[in-house]
Design an enzyme around this catalytic site. Structure first.
Site, PDB file in Angstrom:
ATOM      1  N   HIS A 114      33.380  47.026  40.583  1.00 12.61           N
ATOM      2  CA  HIS A 114      32.148  46.599  39.913  1.00 12.61           C
ATOM      3  C   HIS A 114      31.492  47.745  39.139  1.00 12.61           C
ATOM      4  O   HIS A 114      30.587  47.508  38.317  1.00 12.61           O
ATOM      5  CB  HIS A 114      31.169  46.045  40.952  1.00 12.61           C
ATOM      6  N   THR A 159      50.072  41.413  42.996  1.00  8.36           N
ATOM      7  CA  THR A 159      50.686  41.277  44.315  1.00  8.36           C
ATOM      8  C   THR A 159      50.808  39.806  44.650  1.00  8.36           C
ATOM      9  O   THR A 159      49.907  39.010  44.359  1.00  8.36           O
ATOM     10  CB  THR A 159      49.861  42.019  45.390  1.00  8.36           C
TER      11      THR A 159
END
Length: 439
Positions: A410, A358
């Site tokens: 994560h 993006t």
């Protein structure tokens, strides 16, 4: 022959849609493949066209109402008979015109007889209807709901206000602008009023107003997914910065010949797509996703490119981007952007994707934390290029610098992998020849 207009299949997992703009009214003739109504989904806007020449005979679902895939939203009469019938029926305007043409003959036949008040009233009503129909035939301005409320509040007609919206739509802002230009200073209070009771000052037009607008299916879906990913992923973001000198020099050197050969400008996005693929090959966890209790690693690179539209953010996907050349990437992105603005993207072009890029820099963003596009595990954020002082070989130089950000899940990606991925991408952008040499 009567045909049911049904909500078409809108892609996997899409079961509910919202009825958009009806481009044809009940009783109006429609040519084959002519647009009848827009169907809005949480991804794209689909167009329902006429299956043949005919007439839109009935509208069952109005604009803004919801429907499910397969629901009947209108009826259509097809065939030459329907088309001829629609053409042969006289409109009110045609009838009134014929009556006006025949009036002199009738007057002569009546030998000067004076029309009764009832006849005059009927004639006036017929002429008013004819004028209205003629205006509709010429193409009536489509008035947005908020604009219509303002028109009603101020006793205005849509024809009095200049429409500037897409497709000639009359917007709320158009009415407000008209009110501001037409506003006149308040008249002084009559002398008969008590001098100590001053009239309250009128609030300026458009001030302290509220408007409740239903969320579009796309905006609702974006909201749901953003909340979902915040709740279901362990998101972290790491940052770095890229010296754009190398890319800008290469782009400046070849931009003219590139555009001449391929018919499109050489932008920055193709460099970052190539650099991202190079880094993804080195750190496959960033290209992976969690599926049930498994981590699924992918040996292909479908890169989503975030595109901003008036309806919201959409992410069309470059399939097998590792096989595309710089020119093919630039052509695909340009094509995506144009069709996204025109609501022409297909459902399948928005599905899948292994990694997303993006670019908030086009809007002037200096730094941000992009949000994951589930079930992907990584998203790269690009930002605006700024001339900044940096230390180069012990000397301070002014360089074109860009902050880049990687938001990652994560649960799949460790911090070491995330930082190393972003460093690899930085190195590839600062020395583009590394991507060619694969070192």
């Amino acid at each position: 022959m009567a045909v049911e207009l049904k909500v078409p299949e809108a892609g996997e997992s899409v079961t509910e849609v919202e009825i958009g703009t009806w481009h044809k009214q009940e009783g109006e003739h429609v040519s084959k493949d002519e647009l009848i109504v827009e169907i809005e989904t949480d991804k794209v806007t689909q167009e329902l066209v006429a299956p043949a020449d005919g007439t839109l005979s009935k509208v069952l679902k109005q604009q803004g109402e919801t429907a499910r895939v397969g629901d009947v939203i209108g009826h259509f009469e097809e065939g030459e008979g329907a088309a001829d019938g629609g053409a042969s029926q006289k409109t009110t305007a045609d009838t009134a015109a014929e009556q006006r043409k025949s009036e002199p003959e009738a007057t002569a036949a009546d030998k000067g007889a004076t029309a009764t008040p009832a006849q005059k009233s009927d004639r006036a009503q017929t002429e008013a209807q004819a004028a209205s129909t003629e205006r509709e035939g010429d193409g009536e301005t489509r008035v947005m709901p908020a604009a219509q409320r303002l028109l009603d509040e101020h006793d205005l007609r849509a024809e009095d206000v200049q429409a500037t919206g897409p497709g000639g739509r009359l917007l709320k802002e158009d009415v407000q602008r008209h009110l501001e230009t037409q506003a006149a200073p308040p008249e002084p209070a009559p002398q008969s009023e008590a001098p100590h009771r001053a009239a309250p000052a009128a609030a300026p037009a458009g001030e302290r107003q509220e408007e409740a607008v239903p969320m579009s299916p796309l905006r609702r879906r974006i909201a749901e997914r953003l909340v979902q990913v915040q709740q279901n992923a362990a998101m972290l973001t790491t940052f770095n910065e890229v010296d754009m000198t190398g890319i800008m020099a290469l782009r400046s050197r070849y931009k003219d010949s590139f555009e001449k050969q391929y018919g499109i400008k050489l932008g920055f996005m193709s460099f970052f797509v190539k650099a991202a693929i190079d880094a993804l090959k080195q750190f496959p966890a960033v290209n992976a996703e969690i599926r049930d209790r498994d981590i699924v690693y992918k040996n292909y690179y479908d890169i989503g490119i975030a595109v901003s539209t008036e309806r919201g953010l959409v992410v069309p996907v470059l399939r097998s981007a590792e096989r595309l050349s710089f020119a093919e990437i630039e052509q695909s992105i340009n094509n995506f952007a144009k069709r996204a603005r025109d609501n022409k993207l297909k459902i399948e072009e928005l599905q899948g994707g292994t990694f997303t890029i993006t670019n908030g820099g086009v809007f002037g963003s200096l730094m941000s934390t992009p949000i994951l596009n589930p079930p992907q595990s990584g998203v790269l954020g690009m930002h605006t290029i700024q001339q900044r002082p940096v230390a180069i070989a012990g000397q301070v130089e002014i360089r074109p610098m860009m902050y880049i950000a990687l938001t990652y899940d994560h649960r799949v990606i460790d911090g070491r992998e995330a930082v190393s991925f972003l460093k690899r991408l930085k190195d590839a952008c600062e020395d583009p020849s590394r991507m060619l040499m694969e070192i």
